[in-house]
Design a protein around this motif. Structure first.
Motif, short mmCIF file in Angstrom:
data_model
loop_
_atom_site.label_atom_id
_atom_site.label_comp_id
_atom_site.label_asym_id
_atom_site.label_seq_id
_atom_site.Cartn_x
_atom_site.Cartn_y
_atom_site.Cartn_z
N ILE A 145 0.85 -1.20 0.00
CA ILE A 145 0.00 0.00 0.00
C ILE A 145 0.88 1.24 0.00
O ILE A 145 1.81 1.35 0.81
CB ILE A 145 -0.89 0.05 1.27
CG1 ILE A 145 -1.71 -1.23 1.39
CG2 ILE A 145 -1.83 1.27 1.22
CD1 ILE A 145 -1.65 -1.86 2.74
N GLU A 146 0.59 2.15 -0.92
CA GLU A 146 1.31 3.42 -0.91
C GLU A 146 0.32 4.55 -1.17
O GLU A 146 -0.80 4.32 -1.62
CB GLU A 146 2.43 3.44 -1.96
CG GLU A 146 1.92 3.31 -3.38
CD GLU A 146 3.02 3.42 -4.43
OE1 GLU A 146 4.16 2.98 -4.17
OE2 GLU A 146 2.71 3.93 -5.53
N THR A 147 0.73 5.77 -0.88
CA THR A 147 -0.16 6.91 -1.15
C THR A 147 0.52 7.84 -2.14
O THR A 147 1.75 7.86 -2.26
CB THR A 147 -0.48 7.69 0.14
OG1 THR A 147 0.74 8.03 0.77
CG2 THR A 147 -1.33 6.86 1.07
N HIS A 148 -0.29 8.58 -2.89
CA HIS A 148 0.21 9.50 -3.91
C HIS A 148 -0.32 10.90 -3.63
O HIS A 148 -1.41 11.04 -3.11
CB HIS A 148 -0.29 9.09 -5.30
CG HIS A 148 0.02 7.69 -5.65
ND1 HIS A 148 1.23 7.30 -6.16
CD2 HIS A 148 -0.72 6.56 -5.54
CE1 HIS A 148 1.21 6.00 -6.36
NE2 HIS A 148 0.05 5.52 -6.00
N PRO A 149 0.42 11.89 -4.07
CA PRO A 149 -0.11 13.25 -3.94
C PRO A 149 -1.28 13.51 -4.89
O PRO A 149 -2.17 14.28 -4.59
CB PRO A 149 1.09 14.14 -4.27
CG PRO A 149 2.07 13.27 -4.97
CD PRO A 149 1.79 11.86 -4.56
N SER A 150 -1.29 12.85 -6.05
CA SER A 150 -2.35 13.13 -7.02
C SER A 150 -3.41 12.04 -7.00
O SER A 150 -3.14 10.89 -6.66
CB SER A 150 -1.77 13.25 -8.43
OG SER A 150 -1.21 12.02 -8.82
N ASP A 151 -4.60 12.45 -7.41
CA ASP A 151 -5.74 11.54 -7.43
C ASP A 151 -5.72 10.73 -8.71
O ASP A 151 -5.51 11.27 -9.78
CB ASP A 151 -7.02 12.40 -7.39
CG ASP A 151 -8.03 11.77 -6.47
OD1 ASP A 151 -8.55 10.71 -6.83
OD2 ASP A 151 -8.27 12.35 -5.39
N ASN A 152 -5.95 9.43 -8.62
CA ASN A 152 -5.87 8.60 -9.80
C ASN A 152 -6.68 7.33 -9.58
O ASN A 152 -6.72 6.82 -8.47
CB ASN A 152 -4.41 8.20 -10.04
CG ASN A 152 -4.05 8.25 -11.50
OD1 ASN A 152 -4.93 8.05 -12.35
ND2 ASN A 152 -2.80 8.51 -11.80
N LYS A 153 -7.30 6.86 -10.65
CA LYS A 153 -8.03 5.60 -10.53
C LYS A 153 -7.60 4.66 -11.64
O LYS A 153 -7.64 5.04 -12.81
CB LYS A 153 -9.53 5.83 -10.62
CG LYS A 153 -10.18 5.97 -9.25
CD LYS A 153 -11.69 5.86 -9.37
CE LYS A 153 -12.40 6.23 -8.08
NZ LYS A 153 -12.12 5.34 -6.97
N VAL A 154 -7.17 3.48 -11.29
CA VAL A 154 -6.87 2.46 -12.28
C VAL A 154 -7.50 1.17 -11.77
O VAL A 154 -7.27 0.78 -10.63
CB VAL A 154 -5.34 2.26 -12.47
CG1 VAL A 154 -5.07 1.04 -13.34
CG2 VAL A 154 -4.72 3.49 -13.11
N ALA A 155 -8.32 0.55 -12.60
CA ALA A 155 -9.01 -0.67 -12.18
C ALA A 155 -8.02 -1.82 -12.03
O ALA A 155 -6.86 -1.70 -12.41
CB ALA A 155 -10.07 -1.03 -13.21
N PHE A 156 -8.48 -2.92 -11.49
CA PHE A 156 -7.65 -4.11 -11.31
C PHE A 156 -6.85 -4.43 -12.56
O PHE A 156 -7.40 -4.55 -13.65
CB PHE A 156 -8.56 -5.32 -11.03
CG PHE A 156 -8.84 -5.53 -9.57
CD1 PHE A 156 -8.74 -4.50 -8.68
CD2 PHE A 156 -9.21 -6.78 -9.12
CE1 PHE A 156 -9.01 -4.70 -7.33
CE2 PHE A 156 -9.50 -7.00 -7.78
CZ PHE A 156 -9.39 -5.96 -6.89
#
Lengths: 263, 172
Positions: free
Chosen positions: A208-219
Motif C-alpha cells: 500500500i502506498e499513497t500519492h499526492p495526485s488523485d488517480n483511478k486504475v481498475a484491477f
C-alpha cells in the motif's frame, strides 16, 4: 453420489475456474474438490488451459495502437492537447517499462493519464516496487516482517507513516494468516507491506502506498517468473497483491483485499 | 476528449485481439476495429453506463464482422491460431511456450462455437451473461459450450479419447 456432489453444479465448477463464485460458494466448491480428486484435477487443467490461451493471445498483442484507431475512438474530433504523438510516446514508455523489466503486463496500451507526465506511470512503478519488495522479503526465514502481527501497534504505526488509515485485510478464509508488516521506502514517502502465509508455506504480500495526485486504475494483472500480481489505484492510494499464485486464486484474494481495505 | 472516447481507447487492445481471433489477419482485423469504433461513436447513446463497455463493443464488432462475412462470396483460408498469435520471445513464465503452442493448436481443433465462448470468458474476462449477450445466445447454451469446449480441449491435450462424464453431465 454424496450430498456435496449433488449440491455443486457443473456451472459452479466452471465459475470456480473463472473466479466468478461468491466466497461462500467458493468454499463449498473447494470442499467438494478436496473430496473429489478427479474433478479437482480437471479444474486444475481447465485453469492451466485458460492461462495458456490468455498468455498466447495477450502476449502476441501488437505493442502500439495505430493512430487511425485512436482517431476513430476520438470520433475524429479535434486532437486533444498533447496530441497523438504524446499518446503514442506514453504507450511506448509503458511498454518499455513493462517489458524491459521482463513483465507481462496485461492490457498495457492505455490513454495517457495526468500522472504519466511525471515520468514513469504510477501504476507500473507501483507494480515494480511491490513485487521487488515481495521477492526480497517473502523468502526471509527469520525476518519476513519488521513488526509481527501479534504486536498491537503494527497497524497504527503503518497507518501513521503511510499517511492513511489502514486495517489489515483478513484473509483467513483463504487459508492465509497475517504474519506482520514492514515499512518500505516509496517515491511518495513511505509504503507498507503486509505479509501473509498459508498452511503450505506460500507467502503473499499486500503493498500500500499513497500519492499526492488523485488517480483511478481498475484491477490489473501481471505475471513474471512464477509471481502474479493484481494492482490498482484508488484515489490517492495504490495497492498491489503479490504472490506465487495463479490468476484466478489471486483474483479472489485481491477482491477480498479491495473490499476490506477501502475505508 | 470525452469520457466515452477515453473508455473506447482503453478497450482498443481487447478489440484488436478479438478481431484478430475472428479474422486471423492483422491488417483486416484493424480495419474491423476501426469500423467498429466509428460505429460505436455514432451509437454511443445506446450504451447504458453502468453496463460494462467491453461486451457492448464486442457485440457491436461481432455484428460488423458477421455482416462482412455475409457479403463475401468465398471464405478466406483460415490461418492457424498459433500463427495469428505467435509466441514472441517469452521469458520464463508460469506456462511454458511449448504448452501454450499445444493449447493454441488444440483450441483450433474445437468447434468454432466452443472456441469463441472460451476466448470471451478465459481471455477477455467476460461474465457468462456478458458472453451470452455478445453471442446473442441464452446463458445455458454459453455454459454448455464452455464446459464442453474445456473438456474437449483437455482431452485433446491429455490424449484421452474415452467418452467423458463431464460433458454429458446435465447443467442445471
Amino acid at each position: 453420489m454424496n450430498a456435496a456432489k449433488r449440491s455443486i453444479t457443473e456451472q459452479e465448477l466452471q465459475a470456480y475456474v473463472d473466479g466468478w463464485l461468491s466466497l461462500s460458494r467458493q468454499a463449498a466448491v473447494e470442499q467438494y474438490l478436496a473430496e473429489h480428486p478427479d474433478d479437482a484435477a480437471r479444474m486444475r487443467d481447465y485453469r492451466a488451459q485458460s492461462e495458456a490461451v490468455r498468455a498466447a493471445m495477450r502476449d502476441a498483442q501488437p505493442a502500439v495502437v495505430p493512430e487511425r484507431l485512436l482517431r476513430a475512438a476520438r470520433g475524429g474530433a479535434a486532437v486533444s492537447r498533447g496530441g497523438w504523438l504524446a499518446q503514442t510516446a506514453a504507450a511506448a514508455l509503458l511498454l518499455a517499462v513493462g517489458f524491459g523489466s521482463g513483465w507481462t503486463v496485461y492490457g498495457v496500451v492505455e490513454s495517457p493519464r495526468d500522472s504519466w507526465f511525471a515520468g514513469v506511470p504510477a501504476d507500473t512503478e507501483l507494480l515494480r516496487v511491490a513485487t521487488a519488495a515481495h521477492r526480497v522479503y517473502a523468502v526471509e526465514v527469520r525476518h519476513p516482517v519488521e513488526v509481527r502481527a501479534e504486536e498491537e501497534h503494527l497497524m497504527g504505526w503503518l497507518s501513521k507513516r503511510v499517511g492513511r488509515p489502514l486495517g489489515a485485510p483478513d484473509l483467513d478464509r483463504f487459508g492465509f494468516r497475517l504474519m506482520g508488516g514492514r515499512l518500505l521506502p516509496a517515491s511518495s514517502g513511505a509504503a507498507a507491506q503486509l505479509m501473509y502465509e498459508d498452511g503450505g508455506g506460500r507467502r503473499i504480500s499486500v503493498y500500500i502506498e499513497t500519492h499526492p495526485s488523485d488517480n483511478k486504475v481498475a484491477f490489473r494483472f501481471a505475471e513474471e517468473g512464477g509471481l502474479g500480481a493484481f494492482y490498482w489505484l484508488d484515489g490517492r492510494s495504490g495497492f498491489a497483491l503479490v504472490g506465487p499464485l495463479q490468476r484466478a486464486e489471486l483474483l479472489d484474494l485481491a477482491k477480498a483485499v479491495y473490499q476490506q481495505i477501502e475505508m | 476528449m470525452t469520457d466515452f472516447s477515453r473508455r473506447l481507447q482503453d478497450e482498443i487492445p481487447a478489440l484488436r485481439r478479438y478481431a484478430r481471433f475472428l479474422i486471423r489477419d492483422a491488417d483486416r482485423a484493424d480495419d474491423l476495429v476501426q469500423d467498429s469504433l466509428e460505429r460505436a461513436i455514432v451509437k454511443r447513446r445506446l450504451w447504458h453506463k453502468p453496463e460494462s463497455l467491453r461486451p457492448w463493443l464486442f457485440a457491436l464488432l461481432r455484428n460488423v464482422y458477421l455482416n462482412q462475412v455475409r457479403r463475401q462470396t468465398r471464405r478466406p483460408t483460415e490461418v492457424p491460431l498459433d500463427q495469428v498469435f505467435p509466441q514472441a520471445g517469452r521469458g520464463e513464465a508460469q506456462t511454458s511456450a511449448v504448452m501454450i503452442g499445444q493449447v493454441m493448436a488444440a483450441l483450433d481443433g474445437l468447434e468454432p462455437e466452443q472456441r469463441e465462448v472460451l476466448v470471451l470468458v478465459a481471455v477477455e474476462g467476460l461474465q457468462y451473461k456478458e458472453a451470452a449477450m455478445v453471442l446473442g445466445l441464452p446463458m445455458g447454451t454459453v455454459m454448455s459450450r464452455l464446459s464442453r469446449g474445456r473438456e474437449r480441449l483437455r482431452r485433446t491435450l491429455t490424449g484421452d479419447s474415452s467418452p467423458t462424464t463431464a460433458t454429458l453431465r446435465r447443467i442445471k
